[in-house]
Write an enzyme that holds these catalytic residues in place. Structure first.
Site, short mmCIF file in Angstrom:
data_model
loop_
_atom_site.label_atom_id
_atom_site.label_comp_id
_atom_site.label_asym_id
_atom_site.label_seq_id
_atom_site.Cartn_x
_atom_site.Cartn_y
_atom_site.Cartn_z
CG HIS A 196 -0.33 -0.51 2.42
ND1 HIS A 196 0.21 -1.46 2.68
CD2 HIS A 196 0.26 0.59 3.36
CE1 HIS A 196 0.55 -1.36 3.99
NE2 HIS A 196 0.23 -0.29 4.11
CG HIS B 98 1.50 5.41 4.51
ND1 HIS B 98 0.15 4.94 5.90
CD2 HIS B 98 2.24 3.52 4.11
CE1 HIS B 98 0.06 4.10 6.14
NE2 HIS B 98 1.65 3.18 5.18
P1 AMP Z 1 1.68 0.16 7.20
O1 AMP Z 1 1.92 0.47 9.07
O2 AMP Z 1 2.36 0.93 6.37
O3 AMP Z 1 1.56 -1.52 7.48
O4 AMP Z 1 0.15 0.54 7.60
C1 AMP Z 1 -0.54 0.09 7.95
C2 AMP Z 1 -2.17 1.13 7.16
O5 AMP Z 1 -3.26 0.56 7.94
C3 AMP Z 1 -2.21 1.94 8.94
O6 AMP Z 1 -1.66 3.60 8.93
C4 AMP Z 1 -3.63 1.07 9.68
O7 AMP Z 1 -3.34 2.38 10.06
C5 AMP Z 1 -4.14 1.16 8.91
N1 AMP Z 1 -5.47 0.86 8.46
C6 AMP Z 1 -5.47 -0.52 9.10
N2 AMP Z 1 -6.11 -1.22 9.24
C7 AMP Z 1 -8.09 -0.08 8.27
C8 AMP Z 1 -8.42 -0.31 7.66
N3 AMP Z 1 -9.21 -1.20 8.17
N4 AMP Z 1 -9.12 0.53 6.92
C9 AMP Z 1 -8.78 1.65 6.90
N5 AMP Z 1 -7.30 1.68 7.34
C10 AMP Z 1 -6.86 0.52 8.01
#
Ligand code: AMP
Length: 211
Positions: free
Chosen positions: A193, A195
Site C-alpha cells: 500500500h 500512504h
Molecule cells: P503500514 O503500517 O504501512 O502497514 O500501514 C497500515 C495502515 O493501514 C496503517 O496506517 C493503518 O492505520 C491502516 N489501516 C489498518 N486497518 C485499516 C482499516 N480497516 N481501514 C483503513 N485503514 C486501516
C-alpha cells in the site's frame, strides 16, 4: 532376570528419552513462550507510552484550550509492525484486512476505485489528509521488496493513482507518498500500500526514533 547386555541398553534408552524430552521442552519454549514474553514486554512498553501520552495530553488540555487531535502517535505503528512480525503475518499469504476491504467484507471510506487499484482513508490518520492506495489483487506483493519485473506496470499504476486521488483531494500544495516495507520500515499490513499524506505542512525527516 535381565541378561547383562540389557543394562547399557536400558541406560542408553533412558538417556535418549531424557534428550528427546529436553529438546521438546526447548522447542516449545522457543516457539510459544519466547514470542509471548516479547509480545507482553512490547505491550507493557506501549501501555507505558500510552499512559505518558495520556497524562501529557491531560496536562495540555488543562493549561490551554487547544483542541486535542485524534491523530495517532507514530510509535503505535512501530508496535503494530513488530506485532505483525512476531505473529508471523509478514510475508504470509493469509488474507489481510485490505483484502476484506476490497471484497467489501469490512467497511472503509473508499474514495477511488478502478479495475486495478483502490484508495480509501486511513483509519488512523497521520495528517489532515491520509489515504492508502492498494492493488485490488495483491499478486504476491505482500511488500514492496517482493516486486518483480511483472509488477512494474501495477506499481506505475499505483503511483499514478496516488497523484490522481491527491488532485481529487485538492492536495495541490503538495503531498507525500510513503511505502513502509518490513518490520524496520514499520509495515503492519502485508498487502502493498502507498500512504498518501497531505492537507497541511508536513515535516522532515520522517520516522527517526527518539535517542
Ligand atoms: P503500514 O503500517 O504501512 O502497514 O500501514 C497500515 C495502515 O493501514 C496503517 O496506517 C493503518 O492505520 C491502516 N489501516 C489498518 N486497518 C485499516 C482499516 N480497516 N481501514 C483503513 N485503514 C486501516
Amino acid at each position: 532376570m535381565r541378561p547383562r547386555w540389557w543394562v547399557p541398553l536400558r541406560d542408553a534408552r533412558a538417556y535418549a528419552f531424557v534428550c528427546v524430552c529436553v529438546c521438546v521442552c526447548m522447542y516449545t519454549h522457543a516457539r510459544v513462550h519466547v514470542p509471548r514474553l516479547i509480545r507482553s514486554s512490547l505491550n507493557a512498553a506501549a501501555n507505558t507510552r500510552v499512559g505518558q501520552r495520556t497524562s501529557a495530553r491531560t496536562t495540555t488540555t488543562t493549561t490551554t484550550t487547544t483542541t486535542t487531535t485524534t491523530m495517532a502517535q507514530p510509535h503505535d505503528e512501530v508496535l503494530a509492525a513488530q506485532e505483525a512480525h512476531l505473529n508471523g503475518l509478514a510475508d504470509s499469504e493469509e488474507r489481510t484486512i485490505f483484502d476484506k476491504i476490497v471484497s467489501k467484507d469490512i467497511p472503509a471510506t473508499i474514495i477511488y476505485e478502478d479495475s486495478l487499484a483502490l484508495a480509501f482513508r486511513d483509519i488512523n490518520p497521520q495528517a489532515k489528509t491520509h489515504f492508502l492506495v492498494i492493488p485490488k489483487i495483491r499478486a504476491g506483493l505482500t511488500r514492496l521488496s517482493k516486486a518483480t519485473e511483472e509488477h512494474k506496470m501495477l506499481l506505475g499504476h499505483l503511483m499514478y493513482t496516488a497523484q490522481l486521488v491527491a488532485k481529487q483531494e485538492k492536495l495541490d500544495a503538495g503531498f507525500r507518498v510513503v511505502v513502509n516495507d518490513g518490520v524496520e520500515g514499520c509495515q503492519s499490513v502485508y498487502h502493498l500500500h502507498l500512504h498518501v499524506l497531505g492537507g497541511e505542512q508536513l515535516t522532515w525527516p520522517p520516522g527517526c526514533p527518539p535517542q
